[in-house]
Design a protein around this motif. Structure first.
Motif, short mmCIF file in Angstrom:
data_model
loop_
_atom_site.label_atom_id
_atom_site.label_comp_id
_atom_site.label_asym_id
_atom_site.label_seq_id
_atom_site.Cartn_x
_atom_site.Cartn_y
_atom_site.Cartn_z
N TYR A 102 0.86 -1.24 0.10
CA TYR A 102 0.17 -0.10 -0.04
C TYR A 102 0.80 1.19 -0.02
O TYR A 102 2.18 1.21 0.42
CB TYR A 102 -0.85 0.01 1.17
N GLN A 104 0.60 5.66 1.05
CA GLN A 104 -0.17 6.78 1.75
C GLN A 104 0.34 8.14 1.55
O GLN A 104 1.53 8.31 1.71
CB GLN A 104 0.00 6.30 3.32
N TYR A 126 4.53 0.99 2.10
CA TYR A 126 4.73 -0.20 2.99
C TYR A 126 3.99 -1.62 2.63
O TYR A 126 3.04 -1.56 1.84
CB TYR A 126 4.13 0.10 4.47
N TRP A 196 1.70 8.11 9.14
CA TRP A 196 1.34 6.72 9.07
C TRP A 196 0.87 6.17 10.43
O TRP A 196 0.04 5.55 10.46
CB TRP A 196 2.71 6.08 8.71
N SER A 199 -2.86 7.45 11.17
CA SER A 199 -3.56 6.49 10.47
C SER A 199 -3.83 5.10 11.06
O SER A 199 -4.87 4.81 11.09
CB SER A 199 -3.29 6.50 8.99
N TYR A 200 -2.79 4.64 11.37
CA TYR A 200 -2.74 3.17 11.74
C TYR A 200 -3.77 3.07 13.13
O TYR A 200 -4.29 1.97 13.17
CB TYR A 200 -1.27 2.63 11.98
N GLU A 212 -6.36 7.49 4.16
CA GLU A 212 -6.36 6.53 5.22
C GLU A 212 -5.70 5.23 4.77
O GLU A 212 -5.50 5.23 3.71
CB GLU A 212 -7.88 6.19 5.44
N LEU A 213 -5.26 4.42 5.54
CA LEU A 213 -4.49 3.24 5.03
C LEU A 213 -5.20 2.22 4.40
O LEU A 213 -6.46 1.94 4.98
CB LEU A 213 -3.70 2.52 6.29
N ARG A 216 -3.82 -2.84 7.40
CA ARG A 216 -3.20 -2.87 8.44
C ARG A 216 -2.82 -4.42 8.91
O ARG A 216 -3.37 -5.26 8.60
CB ARG A 216 -4.08 -2.23 9.73
#
Length: 630
Positions: A102, A104, A126, A196, A199-200, A212-213, A216
């Motif tokens: 992903y 961000q 990531y 990051w 958002s996580y 938004e991620l 996760r």
């Protein structure tokens, strides 16, 4: 116990302590300083050890041998290097390994910029290696901040990126992982990682606008940040300092040291540039290493990306490669195996770190000073005694009673106190602190809007605030005579004793409270403030009052910050660096950095100076100057 329960003995002890308060106060301060300087000696600290047995560091064999791939990846990144993160290149390799991959995007409005509405933009990339043996309820992060060559003050991290891709390829072939492993490449230093993490965990705090991620992993247990500038390194600096004095659990550091030594890469603590990187138990290197850690710890600013993980109760450290000037043999295999060993140990952990210390100072890689020993120094530094009794004859008294050393009565008990005056003074000085705290943002925004140099405007505002604060006691002295007329001389002095007592009480409470948050900052201020506070007394001697003013100006908060910056420069680079070192430039850099990182990551050094030490200093200044009318 008899000494404390017997009233006669207790009174004798009371009289003895208060009759000798200057000697006792100075003696306690000297004991605190000697204790601080003695802590790096091996007799006054302990050897490091692993408290959490589940880590089992070094108990497994490491097999990473893809260092040639790491070198190739590093060369590829250098060829495509630019100011922007190579997101497409990273996505291609993560997807090739089968990771959940992903990106961000984030933006942040720079708060203290010379350009109106300057926007910082960046992209985080990531990939998630899902745990093959569990449901992925927990995760470990391997983070590399992207730094292009010659674009930042700090060294590039291309070798760290190459090593990460190589480790990702190696980890993907193993089936023993019980935690998700997140390979995270962040952009724009703290900005990217803060975006990051917010958002996580869904906790917006810094004003960063971010996407938004897309995916996760599990709950993050720990993280390792790599800052490897080149294949040719001789050792790994282990960075520990986090935001506002936070430190990782000592087991994380001990585990990293033990595994690095086993894999043939030398672990070191960040030392002054003038110091030796050779392992030594000598007193001077240990003292300088401890002071270097205390100075970094006291700023409240993290020494690496790991500091932001600590804010979210994620135990993390940064491994920084130290370039070699003697050897040109690649250490990528050693570093790769060390990282593999660390992740294998973290993979064994069944619960969060809790068994070892969270507050400590390290004089060397194998010795530690726990907070239980270190805080005795702070306690001795702030435990000054104060003479608060009436030994001035009241001209209006008609009786023959005169206080003597054998019959001392505290002024509080004999005369009714006007606490309204104390509360008014406290309100005034803390209002000044609030103005000092909020004015940078207001002045900077107005200066940018009206196209005026914001730096000049900010310093003009500071100068005016400081000048007004220094001049107010002299300006109001004539008005204060009306207040004096309603009290006898002794009652008036008794009120000032109340103010003096309140000032010292606030100072002691501030030190004690701060020592539980950032003990290095508390000790740093105690070393300078405590001895000078001892000299703040109610005296009629004009020469002594001038002496008090000089002492207070020495610890005038802006001057004190400059002194601390110079001392840190001496610790880091030695005395010879002072000739080419601009204290004012460093002060400006420290001010802007503290203001920016207060907004971005919640660093509290600037608020503490404005809302804690500045008001206390103003109270002492008022005592010295208002008291001239006595």
């Amino acid at each position: 116990m008899g000494l404390l329960t017997d009233s006669a003995s207790r009174k004798k002890l009371h009289n003895l302590l208060f009759a000798n308060w200057p000697i006792l106060s100075f003696l306690l301060y000297v004991i605190g300083m000697v204790w601080l300087l003695a802590l790096p000696l091996n007799d006054y600290n302990d050897g490091c050890y692993i408290s959490e047995n589940a880590l089992m560091p070094g108990m497994t064999h490491t097999h990473y041998n893809q260092f040639r791939d790491a070198n190739e990846f590093t060369q590829s990144i250098r060829k495509i290097s630019s100011r922007n993160i190579p997101a497409k290149w990273l996505l291609k390799h993560f997807k090739k390994l089968g990771f959940d991959t992903y990106t961000q995007n984030f933006t942040f409005r720079q708060p203290f910029s010379h350009i109106k509405d300057e926007i910082i933009t960046g992209t985080n990339v990531y990939g998630i290696l899902r745990a093959p043996r569990k449901a992925g309820t927990e995760a470990i992060v391997l983070n590399v901040p992207y730094r292009p060559i010659n674009e930042t003050i700090q060294e590039s991290t291309h070798a760290g990126l190459g090593l990460m891709i190589s480790l990702a390829s190696y980890f993907q072939t193993k089936t023993y992982w019980s935690k998700d492993i997140i390979f995270l490449v962040t952009d724009k230093e703290y900005y990217g990682l803060q975006a990051w993490l917010e958002s996580y965990y869904g906790i917006p705090t810094s004003g960063i606008e971010r996407e938004e991620l897309g995916g996760r992993g599990g709950s993050i247990q720990s993280a390792i940040t790599l800052e490897i500038p080149s294949e040719f390194v001789e050792s790994l600096n282990i960075k520990l300092e986090g935001v506002n004095g936070q430190l990782p659990n000592l087991d994380v550091f001990n585990m990293a040291v033990r595994i690095c030594e086993r894999e043939g890469i030398t672990p070191t603590l960040p030392r002054p540039a003038s110091g030796s990187y050779e392992r030594s138990n000598a007193y001077i290197p240990s003292l300088m290493t401890a002071l270097n850690m205390i100075s970094k710890h006291a700023t409240g600013i993290p020494s690496g990306n790991h500091g932001l993980f600590l804010k979210f109760h994620i135990e993390a450290i940064t491994l920084q490669g130290v370039l070699s000037d003697r050897s040109y043999s690649s250490k990528m295999r050693n570093i790769g195996r060390a990282v593999e060993g660390i992740f294998r140990s973290l993979n064994n952990l069944l619960e969060r770190f809790h068994a070892s210390y969270f507050f400590y100072v390290l004089p060397s890689e194998h010795r530690y000073i726990s907070i239980a020993i270190f805080l005795w120094n702070a306690a001795a530094d702030i435990q000054y005694l104060k003479k608060i009794w009436n030994d001035i004859k009241d001209d209006e008294q008609t009786d023959d009673h005169k206080p003597t050393k054998a019959n001392i009565e505290v002024a509080f008990y004999r005369y009714q106190q006007d606490f309204k005056f104390l509360l008014a003074l406290i309100t005034l000085v803390y209002f000044s602190g609030i103005i000092l705290y909020i004015i940078p943002h207001a002045v900077w925004e107005q200066a940018i809007q009206y196209k005026v140099d914001p730096v000049t405007s900010l310093y003009v505002a500071y100068f005016n605030i400081f000048l007004i604060s220094l001049y107010v006691p002299f300006a109001l002295r004539s008005q204060f005579k009306k207040y004096l007329a309603s009290y006898s001389k002794l009652e008036y002095t008794s009120n000032w004793v109340t103010v003096l007592c309140g000032s010292h009480t606030l100072l002691a409470i501030s030190f004690i409270a701060l020592s539980n948050i950032n003990f290095s900052l508390a000790v740093s201020f105690a070393v300078f403030m405590s001895p000078i506070a001892l000299f703040i007394q109610l005296k009629k001697d004009g020469l002594y009052r001038h002496f008090q003013r000089i002492l207070l100006l020495v610890v005038f908060p802006p001057f004190l910050v400059i002194i601390l910056i110079i001392l840190r420069q001496i610790i880091n680079l030695g005395l010879e660096s002072i000739s080419s070192f601009s204290a004012l430039t460093a002060f400006h850099h420290a001010l802007i950095t503290s203001l920016t990182e207060q907004q971005l990551i919640g660093a509290s050094c600037y608020p503490i100076v404005c809302l804690v030490f500045w008001p206390i200093w103003l109270m002492f200044w008022a005592i010295v100057n208002f008291n001239q009318v006595t």
